[in-house]
Motif scaffolding. Structure first.
Motif, PDB file in Angstrom:
ATOM      1  N   TRP A  21       0.856  -1.189   0.000  1.00  0.00           N
ATOM      2  CA  TRP A  21       0.000   0.000   0.000  1.00  0.00           C
ATOM      3  C   TRP A  21       0.891   1.238   0.000  1.00  0.00           C
ATOM      4  O   TRP A  21       1.832   1.339   0.796  1.00  0.00           O
ATOM      5  N   ARG A  23       0.509   5.063   0.655  1.00  0.00           N
ATOM      6  CA  ARG A  23      -0.400   6.080   1.146  1.00  0.00           C
ATOM      7  C   ARG A  23      -0.339   7.389   0.366  1.00  0.00           C
ATOM      8  O   ARG A  23      -1.379   7.934   0.010  1.00  0.00           O
ATOM      9  N   GLN A  26      -2.212   6.860  -2.666  1.00  0.00           N
ATOM     10  CA  GLN A  26      -3.535   6.282  -2.419  1.00  0.00           C
ATOM     11  C   GLN A  26      -3.817   5.131  -3.385  1.00  0.00           C
ATOM     12  O   GLN A  26      -4.865   5.051  -4.024  1.00  0.00           O
ATOM     13  N   THR A  27      -2.856   4.219  -3.459  1.00  0.00           N
ATOM     14  CA  THR A  27      -3.000   3.056  -4.325  1.00  0.00           C
ATOM     15  C   THR A  27      -2.230   1.883  -3.740  1.00  0.00           C
ATOM     16  O   THR A  27      -1.247   2.059  -3.016  1.00  0.00           O
ATOM     17  N   GLY A  54      -4.319   6.165  -7.208  1.00  0.00           N
ATOM     18  CA  GLY A  54      -5.536   5.367  -7.274  1.00  0.00           C
ATOM     19  C   GLY A  54      -5.544   4.251  -8.300  1.00  0.00           C
ATOM     20  O   GLY A  54      -6.593   3.662  -8.559  1.00  0.00           O
ATOM     21  N   MET A  84      -4.008   0.025   4.679  1.00  0.00           N
ATOM     22  CA  MET A  84      -4.661   1.192   4.094  1.00  0.00           C
ATOM     23  C   MET A  84      -5.471   1.932   5.166  1.00  0.00           C
ATOM     24  O   MET A  84      -5.357   3.147   5.305  1.00  0.00           O
ATOM     25  N   HIS A 108      -4.264  15.789  -4.348  1.00  0.00           N
ATOM     26  CA  HIS A 108      -5.200  14.685  -4.115  1.00  0.00           C
ATOM     27  C   HIS A 108      -4.990  13.593  -5.124  1.00  0.00           C
ATOM     28  O   HIS A 108      -4.601  13.752  -6.197  1.00  0.00           O
TER      29      HIS A 108
END
Length: 108
Positions: A21, A23, A26-27, A54, A84, A108
């Motif tokens: 993961w 962070r 975010q994937t 992602g 996660m 983001h």
């Protein structure tokens, strides 16, 4: 970030499989390494997914990338989900945020 090195399945030329993961992006990510002449022990990542924000949205999607090449522990999906969830609410540091702005136009 979490990172799990998985045991390669015999006979497919893979020397290392990695999943985890990320962070900041975010994937989840998945890597398969095969030997090269220059680095027969470490090899080269011939499959590497999860480098874009992602890209691999769930543990199951990441596991599908590596399952043909590596043995999958029974708890891997749950362990990845726990990794996660442990990062929920963690914000980017100043340098991570700036790097995201430069690379992606957003934090983001």
């Amino acid at each position: 970030m979490s990172r799990y090195q998985l045991k390669p399945r015999p006979g497919n030329g893979v020397i290392k499989a990695v999943i985890g993961w990320d962070r900041p992006l975010q994937t989840f990510f998945a890597q398969i390494f095969t030997p090269t002449d220059d680095e027969p022990e470490e090899g080269e990542a011939t499959i590497w997914l999860g480098t874009e924000p992602g890209e691999l949205p769930s543990p199951e999607v990441a596991i599908r990338v590596v399952e043909a090449y590596a043995e999958i522990p029974e708890t891997l999906a749950a362990d990845l989900a726990t990794d996660m969830n442990a990062t929920i609410g963690v914000k980017d540091g100043m340098h991570q945020a700036e790097a995201k702005r430069r690379l992606y136009g957003s934090i983001h």
